[in-house]
Write an enzyme that holds these catalytic residues in place. Structure first.
Site, PDB file in Angstrom:
ATOM      1  N   ARG A 224      -6.929  -7.686  -9.833  1.00 41.09           N
ATOM      2  CA  ARG A 224      -7.641  -8.511 -10.017  1.00 41.09           C
ATOM      3  C   ARG A 224      -8.733  -9.073 -10.013  1.00 41.09           C
ATOM      4  O   ARG A 224      -9.579  -7.370 -10.078  1.00 41.09           O
ATOM      5  CB  ARG A 224      -7.711  -9.621  -8.855  1.00 41.09           C
ATOM      6  CG  ARG A 224      -7.666  -9.037  -7.713  1.00 41.09           C
ATOM      7  CD  ARG A 224      -7.984 -10.267  -6.293  1.00 41.09           C
ATOM      8  NE  ARG A 224      -7.803  -9.394  -5.447  1.00 41.09           N
ATOM      9  CZ  ARG A 224      -8.988  -9.137  -4.917  1.00 41.09           C
ATOM     10  NH1 ARG A 224     -10.730  -8.822  -5.184  1.00 41.09           N
ATOM     11  NH2 ARG A 224      -9.386  -8.310  -3.409  1.00 41.09           N
TER      12      ARG A 224
ATOM     13  N   LYS B 128       0.565  -1.400   0.061  1.00 39.61           N
ATOM     14  CA  LYS B 128      -0.411   0.416   0.235  1.00 39.61           C
ATOM     15  C   LYS B 128       0.961   1.045   0.014  1.00 39.61           C
ATOM     16  O   LYS B 128       0.625   2.234  -1.171  1.00 39.61           O
ATOM     17  CB  LYS B 128      -0.694  -0.241   1.337  1.00 39.61           C
ATOM     18  CG  LYS B 128      -2.409  -1.311   1.471  1.00 39.61           C
ATOM     19  CD  LYS B 128      -2.911  -0.736   2.435  1.00 39.61           C
ATOM     20  CE  LYS B 128      -3.507  -1.816   2.040  1.00 39.61           C
ATOM     21  NZ  LYS B 128      -5.169  -2.184   2.095  1.00 39.61           N
TER      22      LYS B 128
HETATM   23  P1  ADP Z   1      -8.466  -4.182   2.825  1.00 36.15           P
HETATM   24  O1  ADP Z   1      -6.642  -4.155   1.901  1.00 36.15           O
HETATM   25  O2  ADP Z   1      -7.472  -4.990   3.931  1.00 36.15           O
HETATM   26  O3  ADP Z   1      -9.442  -4.378   2.207  1.00 36.15           O
HETATM   27  P2  ADP Z   1      -8.188  -1.205   2.689  1.00 36.15           P
HETATM   28  O4  ADP Z   1      -7.705  -0.463   2.612  1.00 36.15           O
HETATM   29  O5  ADP Z   1      -8.929  -1.448   1.356  1.00 36.15           O
HETATM   30  O6  ADP Z   1      -8.271  -2.630   2.998  1.00 36.15           O
HETATM   31  O7  ADP Z   1      -9.627  -0.494   3.441  1.00 36.15           O
HETATM   32  C1  ADP Z   1     -11.120  -1.758   3.995  1.00 36.15           C
HETATM   33  C2  ADP Z   1     -11.289  -0.691   4.904  1.00 36.15           C
HETATM   34  O8  ADP Z   1     -11.784   0.309   5.679  1.00 36.15           O
HETATM   35  C3  ADP Z   1     -12.757   0.234   3.382  1.00 36.15           C
HETATM   36  O9  ADP Z   1     -13.382  -0.037   2.587  1.00 36.15           O
HETATM   37  C4  ADP Z   1     -13.294   1.448   4.628  1.00 36.15           C
HETATM   38  O10 ADP Z   1     -14.002   1.129   4.887  1.00 36.15           O
HETATM   39  C5  ADP Z   1     -11.674   1.531   5.618  1.00 36.15           C
HETATM   40  N1  ADP Z   1     -11.104   2.135   5.488  1.00 36.15           N
HETATM   41  C6  ADP Z   1      -9.840   2.370   4.853  1.00 36.15           C
HETATM   42  N2  ADP Z   1      -9.057   3.633   4.858  1.00 36.15           N
HETATM   43  C7  ADP Z   1      -9.961   4.431   5.576  1.00 36.15           C
HETATM   44  C8  ADP Z   1      -9.298   5.419   5.875  1.00 36.15           C
HETATM   45  N3  ADP Z   1      -8.508   6.792   5.700  1.00 36.15           N
HETATM   46  N4  ADP Z   1     -10.785   6.172   6.877  1.00 36.15           N
HETATM   47  C9  ADP Z   1     -11.812   5.408   7.255  1.00 36.15           C
HETATM   48  N5  ADP Z   1     -12.212   4.330   6.748  1.00 36.15           N
HETATM   49  C10 ADP Z   1     -10.966   3.871   6.417  1.00 36.15           C
END
Ligand code: ADP
Length: 655
Positions: free
Chosen positions: A292, A116
């Site tokens: 993907r 990330k």
């Molecule tokens: P993963 O790769 O574990 O799925 P993500 O980065 O896609 O993690 O984030 C998963 C979820 O976490 C998002 O869909 C959102 O609900 C929450 N999230 C991620 N970043 C933030 C943020 N900066 N502020 C608020 N919620 C967040």
């Protein structure tokens, strides 16, 4: 185009890929673990190879073994599905080295988006908007704390290598930072073998909006609209929809452009998803790119009419994108729910077991079901506990919601804990209906979405009682005894019968009176008619009730108005029989008159099979087989008056 591909996955996505291959005339090779030997994807594929024991690392994650199967079977390409090896750059690399096409992006794109923090650095260069935060290489705790203070609380600490909602900690105040950092790093180390973290401003009540992108080898990159995946529990998606209820055409275009910029920045090819987090003002920020096909791709297919797996295959085979950005359709509205084997009441804990009963709505232009299991299959602890994805389409969001509620009401699962009741409440919730969905909705509305156990209404027990008598009547009709006709039960005029049920702490008794045309419950006439194996059409007074009742052991599952209720039918005779020594005979529980003999002497019967009906104290009582066994013979005749304790049936337990 390929003539044979291998699918390095299992469950619904393997079945989904096989469906498109069939359509295109491509032969399919499945791989499976020992636990999946009888799985649906194995049954559907043209060929299938075992790749090892149940644990994923010993089977679905074995790169060498999967490549070996490619060679053995002559598969020219591998579709990795999602999860497992789909974002594993060494697997993609190994495929390339072995002359097998990896149906996914180039190795370098997977690598660029794999972490990330590195991905965010790249996105910054490509001028894709980022959530304010820190994604540097310096991981000194003092520096990280300083950055968090600068960003302003609340902040979110994220494992750079994280995924699946793991390795994330929300920090609300500076003095909580150090402990949260240490705990996040610990989880990241054990789960991903990498404890690097990044810090982001934690947005309040944000929406998760993602853009489906596609790119071909000629350098064309387009976006196929957005999906809103804000309905999440534990940062994991449960409901997804397209288009997003809050997004205007201008925002769609802006996000689409940002997503294509992100994809171009990493030389992307094939299907990918750029995930954004959007605040209430409509600002959106890059979160990550999944390199993907996503679980929720069907909602995009429903509103575009495209087959995304077909696009993946064609692009991997070297074809160009068939549409330009301007030609991408957007018709109507689609919603997907993920039906999981899990118990919302127990903090969404996964559940395992056999799908004793699994009935789903009939597929149509409005309803689609993607699943890897069928009735009788097992949900094991080895893999993701998803049972199925239910997807609906309609012209408007409101109509799609109604479709979904209808489809969920027709989804009936017995044998494992599941979230169907929860999903119905979620999709029917006023906030969801009004499109006010943010990532905190489920947690905030927990009390309404997962109500504490409450008393069941009387009607549920009445339905169960009618289902019980209907089942007994049918069983009696199947036996060839002259007494088996249901009318025999009313030989001496109307009879009353009390049926007792329990549901958790609650108990209820339903009194039924037999009448020449049906029953009386209180003073309301009642009728019951079976319309399919589990479906019943019931009338009580003026109420017409369509329901389904499924028996599983002692339990009765009553499906009524989109909710499933579990009760137990407490038969005093069965229970009395169980506690006694049943060898040799079943005795009269009270003085009375034998009304009907229901089974054939000499017959093998199952536990709970009705054996005879007697009348006692103005009530009809049915004597059931206390276990599986042989009905050696009857020790009484219809019409006999019997005293309490008199043996009625010569019954031999066992097979
Ligand atoms: P993963 O790769 O574990 O799925 P993500 O980065 O896609 O993690 O984030 C998963 C979820 O976490 C998002 O869909 C959102 O609900 C929450 N999230 C991620 N970043 C933030 C943020 N900066 N502020 C608020 N919620 C967040």
């Amino acid at each position: 185009m390929f003539t044979k591909i291998l699918i390095a996955n299992r469950g619904e996505i393997a079945c989904r890929v096989i469906a498109t291959c069939r359509k295109l005339g491509i032969r399919t090779v499945a791989v499976y673990s020992e636990a999946d030997a009888g799985a649906r994807h194995v049954r559907l594929a043209d060929e299938a190879y075992c790749v090892g024991p149940a644990a994923s690392r010993d089977s679905y994650l074995r790169v060498e073994r999967i490549l070996e199967v490619c060679k053995q079977s002559g598969a020219q390409a591998v579709h990795p599905g999602y999860g497992f090896l789909s974002e594993n750059e060494s697997f993609a690399q190994a495929c390339e080295e072995n002359g097998i096409v990896f149906i996914g992006p180039p190795v370098k794109s997977i690598r660029a988006m794999g972490l990330k923090s590195a991905a965010k650095a790249l996105m910054q260069q490509a001028k894709v908007p980022l959530v304010p935060g820190y994604h540097g290489a310096d991981q000194d705790p003092a520096l990280l704390q300083h950055e968090a203070d600068r960003i302003g609380y609340p902040v979110l600490i994220k494992a750079s290598a994280g995924g699946g909602g793991k390795g994330m900690r929300v920090v609300n105040a500076p003095n909580e930072f150090a402990a949260a950092l240490a705990s996040c790093q610990r989880e990241a180390r054990t789960s991903f073998g990498d404890d690097n973290v990044l810090i982001e401003k934690y947005l309040l009540q944000p929406r998760h909006i993602e853009i489906q992108v596609f790119a071909d080898k000629a350098g064309n990159t387009i976006s196929l609209n957005e999906r809103d995946c804000s309905a999440q529990r534990r940062h994991q998606k449960v409901v997804e929809e397209a288009p997003a209820p809050s997004v205007s055409a201008a925002q769609r275009a802006a996000m689409g452009k940002a997503a294509c910029d992100a994809a171009r920045a990493v030389g992307y090819v094939g299907a990918g998803t750029v995930e954004f987090i959007a605040d209430s003002q409509g600002n959106f920020y890059f979160m990550e790119m999944n390199t993907r096909l996503q679980v929720e791709h069907p909602v995009t297919e429903m509103i575009t009419g495209l087959d995304l797996v077909e696009w993946q295959l064609r692009i991997a085979a070297g074809e160009n994108l068939p549409l330009t950005q301007e030609q991408v359709p957007l018709n109507g509205h689609s919603i997907e729910v993920r039906i999981y084997a899990e118990e919302p009441e127990k903090g969404f804990l996964p559940s395992v077991g056999r799908l004793a009963y699994f009935q789903t709505p009939t597929p149509s232009a409005h309803v689609r079901l993607d699943t890897g299991v069928e009735q009788g299959d097992e949900i094991t602890p080895h893999y993701d506990p998803m049972i199925a994805k239910l997807i609906v389409w309609d012209r408007t969001r409101e109509a799609a919601i109604e479709r979904m509620l209808g489809a969920l009401a027709e989804t009936r699962i017995v044998g494992v804990g599941h979230n169907v009741n929860f999903l119905s409440r979620l999709v029917g919730h006023p906030a969801f209906r009004e499109g006010r969905v943010d990532t905190g909705l489920i947690e905030r509305e927990r009390a309404t979405l997962i109500p504490a156990v409450s008393e069941l209404p009387k009607e549920i027990f009445e339905v169960a009682a009618l289902a019980q008598v209907a089942a007994e009547r049918e069983q009696a009709a199947r036996s060839s005894s002259p007494w088996s006709i249901a009318d025999g039960w009313r030989i001496n005029g109307a009879q009353t019968r009390s049926l007792q049920f329990s549901a958790g702490e609650q108990t209820a008794t339903v009194s039924l009176r037999y009448t020449p045309t049906g029953y009386l419950i209180g003073d309301e006439p009642a009728r019951v008619q079976r319309t399919s194996d589990a479906d019943l059409r019931i009338t009580i007074g003026q109420r017409h009730i369509n329901t389904a009742v499924v028996k599983s052991g002692e339990q009765m599952h009553v499906f009524l108005r989109g909710q499933q209720h579990v009760l137990t039918y407490v038969d005093p005779l069965v229970h009395a029989g169980e506690s006694e020594e049943t060898q040799g005979g079943l005795t009269a529980p009270m003085p009375g008159k034998i009304i009907a003999l229901l089974a054939e002497p000499g017959a093998q019967v199952d536990k709970g099979a009705p054996l005879l009906v007697m009348e006692a104290m103005k009530m009809e009582l049915t004597v059931f087989a206390p276990s599986k066994g042989k009905l050696v013979g009857y020790l009484c005749n219809a019409g006999d008056q019997v005293k309490e304790g008199v043996p009625l049936v010569d019954f031999q337990p066992g097979t």
